[in-house]
Design a protein around this motif. Structure first.
Motif, mmCIF file in Angstrom:
data_model
loop_
_atom_site.group_PDB
_atom_site.id
_atom_site.type_symbol
_atom_site.label_atom_id
_atom_site.label_comp_id
_atom_site.label_asym_id
_atom_site.label_seq_id
_atom_site.Cartn_x
_atom_site.Cartn_y
_atom_site.Cartn_z
ATOM 1 N N SER A 143 10.261 12.360 42.791
ATOM 2 C CA SER A 143 9.632 11.247 43.489
ATOM 3 C C SER A 143 9.131 10.097 42.779
ATOM 4 N N ASP A 144 8.599 10.337 41.483
ATOM 5 C CA ASP A 144 7.946 9.250 40.709
ATOM 6 C C ASP A 144 8.851 8.706 39.744
ATOM 7 N N THR A 182 -5.562 6.216 41.903
ATOM 8 C CA THR A 182 -5.237 4.960 41.380
ATOM 9 C C THR A 182 -5.445 5.354 39.748
ATOM 10 N N ARG A 230 -1.034 4.214 37.613
ATOM 11 C CA ARG A 230 -0.787 4.626 38.926
ATOM 12 C C ARG A 230 -1.407 3.297 39.883
ATOM 13 N N GLN A 231 -0.379 2.480 40.588
ATOM 14 C CA GLN A 231 -0.768 1.278 41.447
ATOM 15 C C GLN A 231 -1.464 2.076 42.630
ATOM 16 N N ASP A 233 0.180 1.080 45.505
ATOM 17 C CA ASP A 233 1.175 1.330 46.269
ATOM 18 C C ASP A 233 1.806 2.770 45.879
ATOM 19 N N SER A 235 3.106 3.374 42.998
ATOM 20 C CA SER A 235 4.202 3.230 42.185
ATOM 21 C C SER A 235 3.742 3.593 40.551
ATOM 22 N N GLU A 237 3.599 2.076 36.573
ATOM 23 C CA GLU A 237 3.638 1.155 35.362
ATOM 24 C C GLU A 237 3.275 1.541 34.116
#
Length: 890
Positions: A143-144, A182, A230-231, A233, A235, A237
């Motif tokens: 999923s990630d 996040t 972790r953003q 949304d 996602s 980075e």
């Protein structure tokens, strides 16, 4: 493997990493400073969050910036999958307060070194059997979009002597660490140890039991590799810099290295357990039930003591509520299982303070205060426990089952463990609705989880745009209120636009003092500064709007009138702190403060309310020092040890740098470490006046006061009130005495009114008795409304009705207050009806109270109810006969 003391184990860890180039740093307090996302410090990395969020460049120590650090951090965890408070003490290895040993790399070394050094310490230094060790690595997550952490798996095999079959791939749940919803995160690699016997290991491989909650196959070290962000949304980075964050449970490691099956059998807990044996007269390891009680107490005294020392006293909300709950759980175990019916918990504090005086001196420094807070809380709770027994007797009266709601009330309000309620119920031949109790407990846990679920966007996604590079954000506001400066960076996104200045006169909110406000201008471009906050590197100015052009020179100017009033209140805080200590004793230390232009608020350690004489003495002392016009002595960049030698006051639990600022107003009166702004001389303050004194939490008092223009306004208001009183009562030599006389006259008139109402109500009662109606041919019903009565008067009438009424009579009397939206009712039942008909007043008012939008209860002969539907009273009184008939039929 050598047997090591806990002190040696702790020092081994710190020395090992110090020799690897790590700075050894102090533990942060268990009550987080400047972190609204945390209830308690729950991990070693908490104090390094600004570094992970790229708000701070490494750790400052000995005049340099370190990219490697190590420490032992005291942590508190009271929620989560392994930290249900009700289970602590029942197993051998989970605790409310524990130490976490850790080592960190801030953009320096990464997986290879972290894995190699972990193995070196465990196997080469501590001589653990390599055949009993297992390492887990992240297996990846679809999923990630993340593959397996092959890099970590490879390093375990190349950098250590671990059996390759002992390197296990595990899922995201156990092997991917996240700071929160996040923010920085990454895969982790856990080290587990198999402590089972050789026969057990031969029968079942340890690999089958890793991450299966087996008490003898357990995690001992977690190596976290922070490489993603972790953003909001969801996602991920990649971070520009990669970090290492490791955590080792110290208590668990001590048990392993000392060859103990339980953490409580190590030298970390034995001194406290011996004290509990001494207080109770019961030996540890004699009986499983008393062992659990002793373990609960030994664990909980640590969490409670360090919480109070670090600033979280028992209270009814937030952190204080958690501390109160832990304390009460320990006391009730002592009361129930160890027959400790008098305050005992506080007597353990000296043994704990002595044990930790070298590693966490904050407790020894505040031993007297912590002891007094715990003792007072114990006394209060033991009294409540007695009240709980009375409530149990009341709710058990005439019933076969204790409801889940009543069992929960006994647990939550009076501290009764469910097994104690069940024991007392069994003694009466009763049962307890355990399922209903568990439902109420679950609801409470969900509320607590929601209350402690502090969330913040920690992803660092609110990007700054750089205007000028190679400039340093510098504060000049001690010496000037305006400065020519440049804009280093700005931020458009987020809750409010913000800028960072190269040089700023604006004080950032800190140490209880509010931030400055003012303007930043360049020609006709104006930014109004609304707030200023700071991190380790920069002063962040929140403004109403951003300019079109950020270039050029800007004038930053503080609102000098507001700053002046803030300075007066801050200096007054120092003066009142000194006066409190001189008047009440040296146990007084600051527990919190707020300083703005309108008033000051100061929280301090002291148990009893301050008397009027004490407040007058303190107020006079402060004003005397104001009148002396004492010049401020300010010393900057003083080495912390020199400041201590000078007797400078400092906040317990606060982390100070190696050099500090010392503010002195007469070296024999007030010397404090302080970064705030102050007047040049005390005479500028004008006048000091108390507004209020109150309790904030157990053992913590609060005073509020005004000085300067705020004091002038307050005194003028007092003068206006006094003039108004004179106008009402005429000129008087002693207006206070005249007002007192008027108040006493009013009380006498009120008494006469109440007596008149009572006589009228008795007359109404007689009227209702004479109009009694017959119900079912065997019961007389006296029912009606009594005008102008309250609950107390209705109860009096109820008792008088029992005396006046003949046998076979039920009385139902009601009163209402339409304006307040309240209604009251009382029911009385004569003994013969109770015995022959089975009707009781308590059950009767329960039915009536429901119809009135409330409820009630009481004794079989007399009971009361209240509700919020006064408009229903007449209808309920009219239905009383039918309700009685229904009860007869039942």
């Amino acid at each position: 493997m050598k047997n090591r003391s806990s002190a040696q184990i702790r020092q081994d860890f710190l020395t090992f990493f110090e020799e690897k180039g790590h700075a050894v740093v102090d533990s942060a307090p268990v009550v987080p400073r400047n972190d609204s996302t945390l209830l308690f410090t729950n991990a070693g990395m908490n104090q390094f969050k600004p570094i992970f969020l790229d708000e701070q460049k490494g750790v400052k120590k000995n005049g340099k910036i370190w990219n490697r650090a190590t420490d032992t951090q005291r942590c508190i965890r009271v929620s989560g999958k392994h930290n249900d408070l009700e289970e602590v003490g029942r197993d051998t290895y989970h605790h409310t307060l524990f130490e976490m040993l850790g080592n960190w790399s801030f953009g320096d070394y990464f997986k290879k070194e972290a894995i190699r050094w972990a193995w070196e310490l465990l196997v080469d230094v501590w001589e653990l059997d390599p055949g009993r060790l297992y390492a887990t690595v992240f297996e990846g997550d679809e999923s990630d979009g993340l593959p397996m952490d092959e890099e970590a798996a490879t390093f375990w095999k190349s950098e250590t002597g671990i059996n390759p079959d002992h390197v296990l791939a595990c899922g995201k749940k156990d092997n991917f660490w996240e700071m929160g919803d996040t923010g920085p995160c990454g895969p982790c690699s856990e080290v587990h140890i198999d402590l089972r016997s050789d026969d057990e290991r031969a029968e079942t491989p340890g690999a089958d039991l890793v991450n299966k909650d087996h008490p003898r196959v357990m995690e001992i070290w977690n190596l976290v590799f922070i490489q993603f962000n972790r953003q909001p949304d969801g996602s991920l980075e990649k971070l520009p810099a990669q970090h290492v964050d490791t955590g080792m449970g110290f208590e668990r490691m001590c048990a392993v290295l000392q060859g103990k099956n339980s953490n409580y059998d190590t030298d970390l807990f034995m001194p406290v357990l011996k004290k509990i044996e001494e207080l109770s007269g019961i030996s540890y390891k004699d009986d499983p039930e008393t062992d659990i009680a002793m373990q609960v107490i030994a664990d909980h005294i640590r969490a409670v003591s360090f919480s109070i020392a670090d600033g979280a006293s028992p209270d009814n909300e937030g952190r204080g509520f958690v501390v109160r709950r832990i304390l009460r759980r320990a006391v009730r175990y002592g009361w129930d299982k160890l027959n400790l019916k008098k305050p005992f918990f506080h007597k353990i504090v000296p043994a704990l303070a002595k044990q930790f005086e070298d590693v966490f001196p904050v407790l020894a420094d505040q031993q007297k205060f912590v002891t007094s807070v715990i003792k007072s809380e114990e006394e209060s709770f033991l009294n409540t426990l007695g009240q709980g027994i009375e409530l149990f007797n009341e709710v058990a009266e005439g019933k076969e089952t204790i409801s889940g709601e009543d069992a929960f009330k006994l647990h939550d309000t009076y501290g009764f463990p469910i097994d104690l309620t069940e024991l007392m119920a069994r003694e009466r031949g009763m049962e307890v609705d355990h399922e209903g109790f568990q439902q109420k407990m679950q609801e409470q846990k969900e509320r607590a989880r929601a209350a402690g679920n502090f969330k913040a966007d920690q992803s660092g996604s609110k990007e700054w745009t750089t205007v000028h590079e190679n400039l340093e954000s510098r504060f000049v506001g001690y010496d000037q209120l305006a400065a020519s400066t440049k804009i280093m960076a700005y931020r458009k996104s987020g809750d409010q636009p913000a800028v960072i200045l190269a040089k700023t006169p604006f004080y950032a909110e800190s140490g209880g003092q509010v931030a400055d406000t003012g303007t930043i201008t360049n020609g006709d471009q104006v930014m109004n500064v609304l707030d200023v906050q700071k991190n380790e590197q920069d002063f962040i100015h929140f403004v109403d709007e951003l300019p079109a052009d950020f270039s050029g020179e800007w004038k930053a100017e503080v609102d000098q009138y507001r700053r002046r009033e803030i300075m007066k209140h801050h200096t007054a805080t120092h003066l009142v702190h000194a006066a409190l200590r001189e008047t009440l004793g040296d146990h007084v230390v600051q527990k919190g403060s707020l300083v703005d232009e309108h008033h000051l608020r100061f929280d301090f350690s002291h148990y009893d309310p301050l008397s009027r004489d004490e407040l007058d003495t303190i107020e006079k002392m402060v004003n005397d020092h104001i009148q002396e016009n004492i010049t401020r002595q300010e010393d900057r960049d003083v080495p912390i040890e020199k400041a201590k030698e000078r007797g400078a006051m400092m906040l317990f639990g606060e982390k100070y740098g190696e050099k500090v600022r010392v503010i002195t107003f007469n070296s024999d009166y007030s010397v404090e470490l302080c970064g705030g702004t102050h007047v040049n001389a005390t005479g500028e303050i004008g006048y000091f006046r108390f507004l209020n004194e109150s309790s904030v939490a157990s053992g913590v008092r609060r005073i509020e006061a005004v000085v300067g223009k705020a004091a002038d306004a307050y005194l003028r208001k007092e003068k206006s009130v006094l003039q108004s009183i004179h106008q009402e009562i005429g000129q008087s030599k002693d207006p206070a005495a005249d007002v007192h006389r008027l108040v006493e006259e009013r009380k006498q008139l009120q008494k006469k009114i109440e007596q008149l109402q009572h006589r009228q109500s008795l007359s109404k009662l007689e009227e209702l008795i004479s109009g009694a109606e017959e119900v079912d041919g065997s019961i007389l019903l006296v029912a009606g409304e009594v005008p102008h009565a309250d609950m107390n008067l209705l109860k009096q009438l109820g008792y008088e009705a029992l005396e006046k009424l003949p046998k076979g009579t039920i009385a139902i009397l009601g009163a209402k207050d339409m304006e307040a939206g309240k209604v009251y009712i009382v029911a009385t039942v004569t003994d013969d009806i109770i015995e022959n008909k089975g009707i009781q007043a308590g059950a009767l008012v329960g039915k009536l109270g429901q119809k009135l939008g409330g409820g009630g209860g009481g004794q079989p002969k007399l009971a009361t109810a209240g509700g919020s539907k006064p408009e229903k009273l007449e209808e309920v009184l009219n239905d009383a006969a039918e309700i009685i008939k229904q009860q007869l039929a039942d």
